[in-house]
Design an enzyme around this catalytic site. Structure first.
Site, PDB file in Angstrom:
ATOM      1  CE  LYS A 185       2.992  -1.217   1.289  1.00  0.00           C
ATOM      2  NZ  LYS A 185       3.378  -0.328   0.280  1.00  0.00           N
ATOM      3  CB  THR A 235       6.356   1.632   2.218  1.00  0.00           C
ATOM      4  OG1 THR A 235       6.273   0.169   1.278  1.00  0.00           O
ATOM      5  CG2 THR A 235       5.374   2.518   1.878  1.00  0.00           C
TER       6      THR A 235
END
Length: 341
Positions: A190, A247
Site C-alpha cells: 500500500k 496512507t
C-alpha cells in the site's frame, strides 16, 4: 494478565506502542539503537522529534542495551525500518528465548531477497514464534488514544490470540487473521500506491483521480498477493483497503508527503531529504516491481511508480500512459466467466 514487553525500535511507531502498552499496566522496555537517543528519551520522557507532546510513562524503561530490552519479557515487538529487520534479527538471535513471541510491526519487503519481513526474521531466528500486526494505524493518533483497529496474523492461532489479548484495549481493537502472507503484503504494498497518490496530489489532480488510483491499486495488490498464496478476502480488510485508505489520504503518511513533493517537481532525493524520515514505499516500489516480473503479474501502477521514482519519467506522462492502456474489463477473468460474458 501479567505481561512484560520489549519494544525494539524507538521510532514513532515503536514509541507509540510502548506508550499504549504501558498505559494498560504492562512494564515495557523501549530500545534505541543510539545511546544518546535512549538517554534523551529517558531524561525528557518525550520523543520530541517524532511524537511531540506525548509523555512516555514511568513504567517504560528506555535502553540501548538490546539484551536488557528483551531479557525476561513475554512479547518482543520489532519496530525497526524494513531495511534494518535482518541485521536486528541477527542481533536478537541468541537473545530470544523459545517461549517468547516476536510481534513484527514493521511494514515492507526485503529488497535484496524479495522476502516478507516475517520470513526474514524466521530465517535469522529459526526458533522464533512470530506474529505480524498491521492495519490503518498512524503512530501520531495511536499515541493520542484515538480509536484505531489493527489485525494480527500468525501461522499459529494461539499466538495470534495471545497478541490480540495483549494489545487490545478500549481505544485499540485487534482482529486476528490466519493469512500472514496477505496481511504483510497489504501492509507493505500500500505504500507504493500511497506514493503514487501523493504524486497525484502534487500534480493538483482531484478526488476522482485518487479514488481511481486507490481502487485499481488494491486490485493490483490483491492480484499479486493471491498469486503469492494470500487470501483474496484479506485485501478487503484492515491490512488491505483499510491501510490503503489511511496512507493515501492522510498527511501523517510519509509516503504520501514524499509523493506530493515529487508531483510538484522535486527529485526523489530532494523529497526524501524534506520528509526527513524513512519512506518505506521507495524500497518497496523496487521490490514490488521485481515481484510483479517474477510472478508475471500485471501491475501497471507499480510499474509507472517505478519509472517515475527511478527512471525520472515525467509523472504527467505516467498518468497519461495509465489512462490510455488497452481497453479491458474491471473484474478478473474468473468473475467474468461466472457471469457468462
Amino acid at each position: 494478565m501479567s505481561i512484560s514487553v520489549g519494544v525494539v525500535g524507538s521510532g514513532s511507531w515503536g514509541t507509540a506502542l510502548a506508550v499504549m502498552l504501558s498505559k494498560k499496566g504492562y512494564n515495557v522496555n523501549l530500545w534505541s539503537w543510539l545511546e544518546d537517543e535512549s538517554k534523551r528519551l529517558a531524561e525528557t520522557r518525550e520523543n520530541i522529534e517524532l511524537l511531540p507532546g506525548i509523555i512516555i510513562p514511568s513504567n517504560v524503561t528506555c535502553t540501548w542495551d538490546l539484551e536488557k530490552c528483551i531479557s525476561n519479557v513475554d512479547i518482543v515487538v520489532t519496530a525497526v525500518p524494513s531495511h534494518a529487520v535482518r541485521s536486528t534479527a541477527r542481533k536478537l538471535k541468541d537473545l530470544v528465548q523459545k517461549d517468547q513471541v516476536i510481534v513484527n510491526v514493521s511494514k515492507g519487503l526485503e529488497e535484496s531477497t524479495l522476502m516478507r519481513l516475517s520470513e526474514v526474521i524466521s530465517e535469522e531466528i529459526p526458533h522464533a514464534k512470530i506474529a505480524v500486526m498491521s492495519g490503518p494505524s498512524h503512530a501520531e493518533e495511536v499515541a493520542r488514544d484515538i480509536p484505531t483497529t489493527n489485525v494480527v496474523a500468525s501461522k499459529e492461532r494461539e499466538i495470534a490470540e495471545l497478541v490480540q489479548d495483549v494489545f487490545m484495549n478500549p481505544k485499540f481493537r485487534v482482529y486476528t487473521n490466519p493469512d500472514i502472507i496477505g496481511v504483510e503484503l497489504g501492509g507493505s504494498l500500500k505504500n507504493v500506491i500511497a506514493l503514487a497518490a501523493g504524486i497525484c496530489d502534487g500534480l493538483a489532480f482531484g478526488d476522482n483521480t485518487k479514488a481511481a488510483l486507490m481502487t485499481r491499486g488494491i486490485a493490483e495488490i490483491a492480484r499479486l498477493g493471491v498469486t503469492m498464496g494470500a487470501k483474496l478476502e484479506t485485501f478487503a480488510g484492515l491490512s488491505g483497503i483499510g491501510d490503503l485508505i489511511v496512507t493515501c489520504t492522510s498527511m501523517h503518511s510519509r509516503n504520501r508527503r514524499a509523493g506530493i513533493l515529487i508531483g510538484k517537481g522535486k527529485s526523489l532525493e530532494e523529497a526524501l531529504q524534506e520528509v526527513h524520515m524513512v519512506v518505506e514505499g521507495v524500497n518497496t516500489t523496487r521490490a514490488a516491481y521485481r515481484l510483479a516480473q517474477k510472478h508475471n503479474v500485471e501491475m501497471p501502477i507499480v510499474n509507472e511508480a517505478y519509472h517515475v521514482l527511478f527512471e525520472q519519467k515525467n509523472p504527467k506522462v505516467a498518468v497519461v500512459d495509465l489512462m490510455m492502456r488497452s481497453k479491458t474489463h474491471e473484474m478478473e477473468e474468473v468473475v467474468i466467466e461466472k457471469y457468462n460474458w
